[in-house]
Motif scaffolding. Structure first.
Motif, PDB file in Angstrom:
ATOM      1  N   ARG A 157       0.912  -1.430  -0.090  1.00 40.05           N
ATOM      2  CA  ARG A 157      -0.456  -0.089   0.039  1.00 40.05           C
ATOM      3  C   ARG A 157       1.325   1.016  -0.165  1.00 40.05           C
ATOM      4  NH1 ARG A 157      -3.510   1.676   4.142  1.00 40.05           N
ATOM      5  NH2 ARG A 157      -2.342   0.161   5.173  1.00 40.05           N
ATOM      6  N   LYS A 160       2.255   1.586  -3.644  1.00 42.48           N
ATOM      7  CA  LYS A 160       0.932   2.298  -4.358  1.00 42.48           C
ATOM      8  C   LYS A 160       1.019   3.955  -4.463  1.00 42.48           C
ATOM      9  CE  LYS A 160      -3.247   1.940  -6.308  1.00 42.48           C
ATOM     10  NZ  LYS A 160      -4.712   1.320  -5.827  1.00 42.48           N
ATOM     11  N   GLN A 164       0.787   6.570  -6.763  1.00 40.42           N
ATOM     12  CA  GLN A 164      -0.235   7.542  -7.178  1.00 40.42           C
ATOM     13  C   GLN A 164       0.240   8.733  -6.520  1.00 40.42           C
ATOM     14  OE1 GLN A 164      -2.945   5.782  -4.595  1.00 40.42           O
ATOM     15  NE2 GLN A 164      -4.844   6.307  -6.656  1.00 40.42           N
ATOM     16  N   PHE A 165       0.567   9.433  -6.162  1.00 44.24           N
ATOM     17  CA  PHE A 165       1.574  10.612  -5.147  1.00 44.24           C
ATOM     18  C   PHE A 165       2.689  10.890  -6.024  1.00 44.24           C
ATOM     19  CE2 PHE A 165      -2.271   9.477  -3.472  1.00 44.24           C
ATOM     20  CZ  PHE A 165      -3.632  10.401  -3.467  1.00 44.24           C
ATOM     21  N   ARG A 168       4.620  13.703  -4.636  1.00 42.02           N
ATOM     22  CA  ARG A 168       4.646  14.092  -3.492  1.00 42.02           C
ATOM     23  C   ARG A 168       5.478  13.134  -2.182  1.00 42.02           C
ATOM     24  NH1 ARG A 168      -1.354  13.002  -0.654  1.00 42.02           N
ATOM     25  NH2 ARG A 168      -0.333  14.845   1.426  1.00 42.02           N
ATOM     26  N   ARG A 265      -3.878   0.564  13.637  1.00 43.17           N
ATOM     27  CA  ARG A 265      -5.801  -0.579  13.156  1.00 43.17           C
ATOM     28  C   ARG A 265      -6.608  -0.131  13.357  1.00 43.17           C
ATOM     29  NH1 ARG A 265      -6.288  -5.649  10.622  1.00 43.17           N
ATOM     30  NH2 ARG A 265      -7.110  -4.185   9.193  1.00 43.17           N
ATOM     31  N   ARG A 267      -8.868   3.687  13.350  1.00 42.19           N
ATOM     32  CA  ARG A 267      -9.148   4.607  12.107  1.00 42.19           C
ATOM     33  C   ARG A 267      -8.746   6.062  12.917  1.00 42.19           C
ATOM     34  NH1 ARG A 267     -11.211   0.985  10.080  1.00 42.19           N
ATOM     35  NH2 ARG A 267     -11.242   0.394   8.360  1.00 42.19           N
ATOM     36  N   LYS A 271      -6.984   8.866  12.392  1.00 39.71           N
ATOM     37  CA  LYS A 271      -7.043  10.495  11.976  1.00 39.71           C
ATOM     38  C   LYS A 271      -6.068  11.177  13.483  1.00 39.71           C
ATOM     39  CE  LYS A 271     -10.974  12.183  10.478  1.00 39.71           C
ATOM     40  NZ  LYS A 271     -12.276  11.896   9.743  1.00 39.71           N
ATOM     41  N   VAL A 275      -2.260  11.191  10.487  1.00 35.90           N
ATOM     42  CA  VAL A 275      -1.614  10.533  10.086  1.00 35.90           C
ATOM     43  C   VAL A 275      -3.114   9.573   8.938  1.00 35.90           C
ATOM     44  CG1 VAL A 275      -0.646   7.610   9.074  1.00 35.90           C
ATOM     45  CG2 VAL A 275      -0.621   8.941  11.345  1.00 35.90           C
ATOM     46  N   GLU A 276      -2.322   9.951   7.034  1.00 39.52           N
ATOM     47  CA  GLU A 276      -2.827   9.919   5.971  1.00 39.52           C
ATOM     48  C   GLU A 276      -2.624   8.515   5.537  1.00 39.52           C
ATOM     49  OE1 GLU A 276      -2.441  13.118   3.496  1.00 39.52           O
ATOM     50  OE2 GLU A 276      -2.570  12.005   1.709  1.00 39.52           O
TER      51      GLU A 276
ATOM     52  N   ARG B   3     -10.437  -3.419  -2.688  1.00 36.23           N
ATOM     53  CA  ARG B   3     -10.161  -2.392  -3.775  1.00 36.23           C
ATOM     54  C   ARG B   3     -10.750  -1.310  -2.875  1.00 36.23           C
ATOM     55  NH1 ARG B   3      -6.406  -2.519  -7.876  1.00 36.23           N
ATOM     56  NH2 ARG B   3      -6.665  -0.548  -7.477  1.00 36.23           N
ATOM     57  N   GLU B   6     -10.096   0.119   0.387  1.00 34.25           N
ATOM     58  CA  GLU B   6      -8.988   0.612   0.245  1.00 34.25           C
ATOM     59  C   GLU B   6      -8.954   1.927   0.208  1.00 34.25           C
ATOM     60  OE1 GLU B   6      -5.604  -1.334  -1.511  1.00 34.25           O
ATOM     61  OE2 GLU B   6      -5.286   0.260  -2.058  1.00 34.25           O
ATOM     62  N   ASP B   9     -10.752   3.721   3.020  1.00 37.69           N
ATOM     63  CA  ASP B   9      -9.978   4.638   4.119  1.00 37.69           C
ATOM     64  C   ASP B   9      -9.102   5.305   3.789  1.00 37.69           C
ATOM     65  OD1 ASP B   9     -10.687   2.479   6.064  1.00 37.69           O
ATOM     66  OD2 ASP B   9      -9.200   1.261   5.570  1.00 37.69           O
ATOM     67  N   ARG B  10      -8.841   5.466   2.236  1.00 33.85           N
ATOM     68  CA  ARG B  10      -7.413   6.446   1.919  1.00 33.85           C
ATOM     69  C   ARG B  10      -8.643   7.572   1.993  1.00 33.85           C
ATOM     70  NH1 ARG B  10      -2.268   6.695  -0.984  1.00 33.85           N
ATOM     71  NH2 ARG B  10      -2.547   8.686   0.227  1.00 33.85           N
ATOM     72  N   LEU B  12     -11.097   8.358   3.698  1.00 31.86           N
ATOM     73  CA  LEU B  12     -11.540   9.013   5.189  1.00 31.86           C
ATOM     74  C   LEU B  12     -10.078   9.675   5.923  1.00 31.86           C
ATOM     75  CD1 LEU B  12     -13.257   8.425   7.695  1.00 31.86           C
ATOM     76  CD2 LEU B  12     -12.455   6.800   8.740  1.00 31.86           C
ATOM     77  N   LEU B  13      -9.045   9.669   6.078  1.00 28.29           N
ATOM     78  CA  LEU B  13      -7.649  10.113   5.985  1.00 28.29           C
ATOM     79  C   LEU B  13      -6.950  10.836   5.448  1.00 28.29           C
ATOM     80  CD1 LEU B  13      -6.169   6.888   7.497  1.00 28.29           C
ATOM     81  CD2 LEU B  13      -7.127   8.788   9.211  1.00 28.29           C
ATOM     82  N   THR B  14      -7.847  11.377   3.862  1.00 25.39           N
ATOM     83  CA  THR B  14      -7.048  12.836   3.374  1.00 25.39           C
ATOM     84  C   THR B  14      -7.194  13.642   3.327  1.00 25.39           C
ATOM     85  OG1 THR B  14      -6.180  10.889   2.177  1.00 25.39           O
ATOM     86  CG2 THR B  14      -6.391  12.931   0.794  1.00 25.39           C
ATOM     87  N   ALA B  19      -5.774  15.445  -3.369  1.00 21.11           N
ATOM     88  CA  ALA B  19      -5.718  14.300  -3.208  1.00 21.11           C
ATOM     89  C   ALA B  19      -6.857  13.991  -3.811  1.00 21.11           C
ATOM     90  CB  ALA B  19      -4.749  13.561  -1.811  1.00 21.11           C
ATOM     91  N   LYS B  22      -7.740  12.322  -6.815  1.00 23.84           N
ATOM     92  CA  LYS B  22      -6.670  11.608  -7.486  1.00 23.84           C
ATOM     93  C   LYS B  22      -6.765  10.440  -7.463  1.00 23.84           C
ATOM     94  CE  LYS B  22      -2.249  10.527  -9.047  1.00 23.84           C
ATOM     95  NZ  LYS B  22      -2.946  10.011 -10.692  1.00 23.84           N
ATOM     96  N   LEU B  23      -7.244  10.511  -5.490  1.00 22.98           N
ATOM     97  CA  LEU B  23      -7.436   8.945  -5.123  1.00 22.98           C
ATOM     98  C   LEU B  23      -8.904   8.299  -5.725  1.00 22.98           C
ATOM     99  CD1 LEU B  23      -7.735   9.097  -1.430  1.00 22.98           C
ATOM    100  CD2 LEU B  23      -5.747   7.585  -3.299  1.00 22.98           C
ATOM    101  N   GLU B  82     -16.569  -0.472  13.307  1.00 23.56           N
ATOM    102  CA  GLU B  82     -15.300  -1.146  13.486  1.00 23.56           C
ATOM    103  C   GLU B  82     -14.542  -1.487  14.150  1.00 23.56           C
ATOM    104  OE1 GLU B  82     -12.339   2.628  13.632  1.00 23.56           O
ATOM    105  OE2 GLU B  82     -10.969   1.225  13.450  1.00 23.56           O
ATOM    106  N   PRO B 130     -10.751  -4.910   7.254  1.00 20.83           N
ATOM    107  CA  PRO B 130     -11.005  -3.479   6.226  1.00 20.83           C
ATOM    108  C   PRO B 130     -11.992  -3.204   5.804  1.00 20.83           C
ATOM    109  CG  PRO B 130      -8.897  -3.248   5.841  1.00 20.83           C
ATOM    110  CD  PRO B 130      -9.314  -4.883   6.610  1.00 20.83           C
ATOM    111  N   PHE B 133     -15.923  -4.205   7.129  1.00 20.44           N
ATOM    112  CA  PHE B 133     -15.624  -2.351   7.809  1.00 20.44           C
ATOM    113  C   PHE B 133     -16.136  -2.009   6.910  1.00 20.44           C
ATOM    114  CE2 PHE B 133     -14.725   2.537   8.210  1.00 20.44           C
ATOM    115  CZ  PHE B 133     -15.281   2.310   9.662  1.00 20.44           C
TER     116      PHE B 133
END
Ligand code: ZN
Ligand code: ZN
Lengths: 337, 527
Positions: A157, A160, A164-165, A168, A265, A267, A271, A275-276, B3, B6, B9-10, B12-14, B19, B22-23, B82, B130, B133
């Motif tokens: 991940r 990947k 993707q970025f 950055r 683990r 979330r 958060k 952490v992104e 996928r 994933e 989750d990305r 959610l935290l971005t 970005a 892009k995702l 969760e 994940p 969830f």
């Protein structure tokens, strides 16, 4: 014999009265047996330290050559007798040089696990199962919610996200001893060959791992070199988590904040820390590994040390295994997760 | 499913919008049909299942684990979905192969209510945490990853290199998994036909008046109208189909049955949704909030806060598209059109007469009604176009409200401000503690930004990743004068209020935090 006569907690740490030694004491003592080099387990200032070659080396790197009055190398699997108590060291699979310590007297064997994990780790020897009467287990991730995913998937991940970025930088927070080197080694195993930039706090330990035959590929300090015009775009940077809240982190362009830890683990934890990209990677056992290990040791009694003791004690009760928390103080909840 | 999980989750935290785009774009690019279309449907809220209640989840997990261990787990994690996703026993099936999202969706759609628990269990048994969830969030209807339907549509537009209003115009005629839409966006098929009845027409938006704008334009070319503090809507009634849309094309008909009943016309109107009894009584934005974002509105609320539309413009007149006519002509038609409608539900936004900008300025700062938040200027000879062109429409807002608040948290900025703490959470006093009431990230000069940044670094109490909490005590801290456009009740905020468009208007280095405003001062503005 009553196992509590062989080992029991004291303010200084876990004490063996017949052998007159401590295991991972948190205060200076005359004679200490050390499971591994993490700072909450391996403090300086003891009169005499018995530990593996690697752990002694790591203590010297972290605390200076005079970290103890005297030191003695313990070889893996070798039986040592201290005041009549038989002591042996067995790999714990936690970090380089980490061991469990088996203590035996009059047919009673207690294994103090220190910190341990069961999943394969290319940077240290694998955990060895030691059958025993009493198993002293850590419980850092001692809740059924902690179930670490496969390390390779987590590293995939990260890689990947880097594709993707690509503009950055990716900043991976990882504890300086063990986790950082494991992340780097796993990234190499996944085929990443570019230079990895490391925070200054990791340099000596990374060098040491390399000297012990663990190839980490090309590493370079994450410092700004004005002549080279490096701006860290697309770079992979590894540093201790504490550095990321610092001035230091401001040199990186639009960074993706990643953190390699079992805590990721959850979330909300990710958060809260901003952490992104959480990388769920731990050097401690997850719930499944903890209960598997307790079962496999065949121990009729379990003592639970640092971490979330209550859930593990509850599980033992349900399984009909005698269990109690040791309430040792001085070990960090989050320290080396 | 992996996928999709994933992606969630990305997202959610971005925090960065780019970005997130892009995702989503990458997901649309990498995933085949129908997987990407279903992911899109999930993000835009178009997927629904006969919902699973939290109680069922609890029952299912209790059949599988010790109640005490579950309680320890739930206490620690804090989120039921969760927790269940993590503690669910593996059964050794999860590693075999991934279940596609489409399989999960089809299975859940086909199932009867009584079989739902069994089917849910069999899916959970085969997924990793994940994905579990994501599945639980889907079936309990709690999917929140900080992506609006609008942003998802923007990602689609970027993916296909088209304008977002083209997507919005088509949207209501399309259904998941949107295969024809993706084919068009990838250049592999024709643009889907406008298939919806009473479709949404992308709205025309204004730009704020800048200092120099007024000197360059002639008052005679523009009509002025009050800017009402409600929500912009489009009421469409064609061929017996009635729909009420938000500004971004979300169908909000179900929330306003009272208004829909009165839409006995043929055409499409652009206006402001308000509550009250026109023309005299208009409720506040906070009153309007009582009617918004609800799936089911109690009859009592409907009676207490009747909805009506104050009409700005006419887009479709009968079956004639009048968007290509100049405003002056559309306005004439609108005036005729509105006379045929129920005056309790539709009235006309009046034209404000003015001689010159100074005159309008005097009217603007002293509007005749508290619900007016400024004036709109619209060019009389301009057609109705989608988007936000600069020039034909201006909004000239009334000076906003201000409050003195205390800086509590600061977060690192993005882009060229990424070296600074530039996003501020501020609070006001409630008793002797500060409660956060909003966030602002502009309104200060670069020099002021440097000063605030230094203050933050010198006064950090705690760090959480890119966020710092700063000293905010009665006699030590930084007071910010915050300007904002409006205030609404909010159950989600600890303070009970939410600000609209807050920004820093002045730094009050001179003021001790103890003298900052109290929450009561804000709540008073609500009524
Ligand atoms: Zn450790
Ligand atoms: Zn430890």
């Amino acid at each position: 014999m009553n196992p509590h006569k062989l080992l029991h907690p004291r303010p200084e740490g876990l004490y063996c009265p017949p052998g007159d030694f401590y295991i991972d004491p948190v205060r200076p003592v005359d004679r200490a047996l050390i499971t591994h080099g993490h700072s909450d387990h391996a403090r300086s200032g003891h009169g005499h330290v018995l530990a593996t070659r690697e752990t002694l080396d790591i203590m010297a790197i972290r605390h200076g050559e005079n970290f103890a009055g005297a030191s003695q190398v313990a070889k893996i699997g070798e039986m040592i007798t201290i005041n009549g108590v038989r002591v042996s060291f067995h790999p714990a699979g936690h970090v380089l040089g980490s061991v469990q310590i088996a203590v035996e007297l009059d047919g009673t064997r207690i294994v103090a696990s220190g910190d341990y994990k069961r999943v394969a780790d290319p940077t240290c020897a694998p955990f060895e199962l030691v059958p025993c009467d009493v198993f002293i287990t850590e419980a850092t991730f001692g809740l059924p919610v902690f179930r670490h995913p496969r390390p390779e998937d987590e590293i995939a991940r990260l890689l990947k996200s880097m594709t993707q970025f690509p503009e950055r930088s990716h900043l991976v927070g990882a504890y300086a001893l063990g986790k950082a080197q494991r992340v780097i080694r796993l990234v190499r195993d996944a085929g990443y060959e570019d230079t990895i930039f490391i925070h200054g706090a990791l340099a000596r330990l990374c060098d040491y791992y390399v000297s012990q035959g663990i190839d980490l590929g090309k590493l370079s300090p994450a410092t700004i070199d004005r002549t080279a015009k490096t701006d860290f775009s697309g770079a992979l940077v590894v540093g201790p988590p504490s550095a990321f809240a610092d001035r230091w982190a401001r040199r990186f362009p639009d960074p993706v904040a990643a953190f390699a830890s079992g805590w990721m683990r959850i979330r909300q934890r990710a958060k809260q820390r901003g952490v992104e990209l959480p990388i769920i990677l731990s050097d401690h056992s997850d719930w499944d590994e903890l209960i598997l290990t307790i079962r496999q040791t065949g121990a009729s009694e379990v003592w639970v040390t640092h971490g979330r003791e209550e859930a593990l004690v509850r599980w033992c009760e349900l399984e009909g295994i005698k269990a109690r928390p040791l309430h040792l103080v001085g070990y960090e909840d989050e320290g080396d997760a | 499913m992996k996928r999709f999980a994933e992606l969630l989750d990305r997202l959610l935290l971005t925090s960065s919008r780019n970005a997130k785009l892009k995702l989503m774009i990458d997901h649309f690019r990498e995933m085949p049909d129908p997987e990407r279309g279903l992911a899109l449907a999930a993000l835009t809220g178009e997927l629904s299942f006969s919902s699973v209640k939290p109680a069922l989840l609890r029952t299912l997990i209790m059949e599988r684990m010790d109640a005490v261990l579950f309680t320890y787990s739930y206490d620690y994690v804090g989120d039921l979905a969760e927790t269940v996703s993590l503690v669910w026993p593996d059964g050794g099936l999860a590693n075999d192969r991934d279940i596609p999202l489409s399989y999960a969706v089809d299975t859940l759609h086909a199932v009867s209510r009584s079989d739902a628990p069994k089917v849910l269990v069999s899916l959970l048994d085969r997924l990793e945490p994940p994905s579990r969830f994501a599945l639980i969030k889907l079936v309990t209807g709690g999917l929140r990853v900080g992506v609006s339907a609008r942003l998802a549509k923007q990602a689609l537009a970027d993916f296909g290199n088209v304008e977002v209003h083209e997507i919005e115009e088509l949207w209501h005629g399309l259904t998941p998994p949107y295969e024809e839409l993706f084919a068009w966006l990838e250049g592999l098929g024709p643009k889907p036909e406008q298939a919806a009845f009473a479709p949404f027409r992308p709205v025309m938006l204004s730009t704020p008046v800048q200092d120099s704008d007024l000197s360059k334009i002639d008052p005679a070319d523009y009509a002025a109208e009050w800017k009402w503090d409600g929500i912009r809507v489009q009421a469409v009634s064609e061929n017996g189909v009635r729909r009420l849309y938000s500004r971004t094309g979300d169908d909000i008909s179900a929330t306003f049955p009272d208004l829909l009943e009165a839409m006995d016309f043929e055409g499409a109107l652009d206006g402001e949704l308000l509550v009250g009894t026109p023309p005299e009584h208009v409720g506040t934005f906070s009153d309007l909030q009582q009617r918004l974002n609800r799936k089911v509105v109690p009859m009592k609320t409907i009676r207490e806060y009747p909805a009506f539309v104050r009409c700005y413009d006419l887009l479709i007149d009968g079956d004639e598209d009048v968007r290509t006519l100049p405003l002056a002509e559309r306005r004439q038609r609108l005036e005729r059109f509105v006379t045929t409608l129920d005056p309790a539900r539709f009235d006309l936004s009046p034209i404000v007469d003015f001689n010159n900008w100074e005159h309008l300025e005097r009217l603007r700062v002293a509007p005749p009604h508290p619900i007016i938040e400024g004036v709109m200027l619209k060019r009389l000879d301009f057609t109705y176009v989608a988007g936000r062109p600069k020039g034909p429409w201006f909004k000239w807002k009334r000076d906003p409200h201000t409050v003195d608040a205390v800086l509590m948290y600061a977060q690192r900025g993005h882009g060229k401000r990424s070296g600074y703490y530039s996003d501020y959470t501020f609070g006001v006093w409630k008793g002797d503690e500060l409660v956060p009431v909003g966030k602002a990230y502009f309104g200060f000069t670069d020099e002021e930004l440097r000063q605030i940044d230094k203050f933050i670094r010198d006064n950090t109490v705690e760090r959480f990743g890119p966020v710092r909490s700063v000293r905010a005590e009665p006699d030590h801290g930084l007071v910010l004068e915050v300007a904002f456009e409006g205030l609404a009740r909010s159950a989600r905020h600890k303070s009970g209020v939410a600000m609209r468009f807050p920004r820093v208007s002045r730094l009050r280095w001179d003021k001790p935090p103890a003298e900052a405003d109290r929450l009561e001062a804000l709540t008073a503005m609500l009524d």
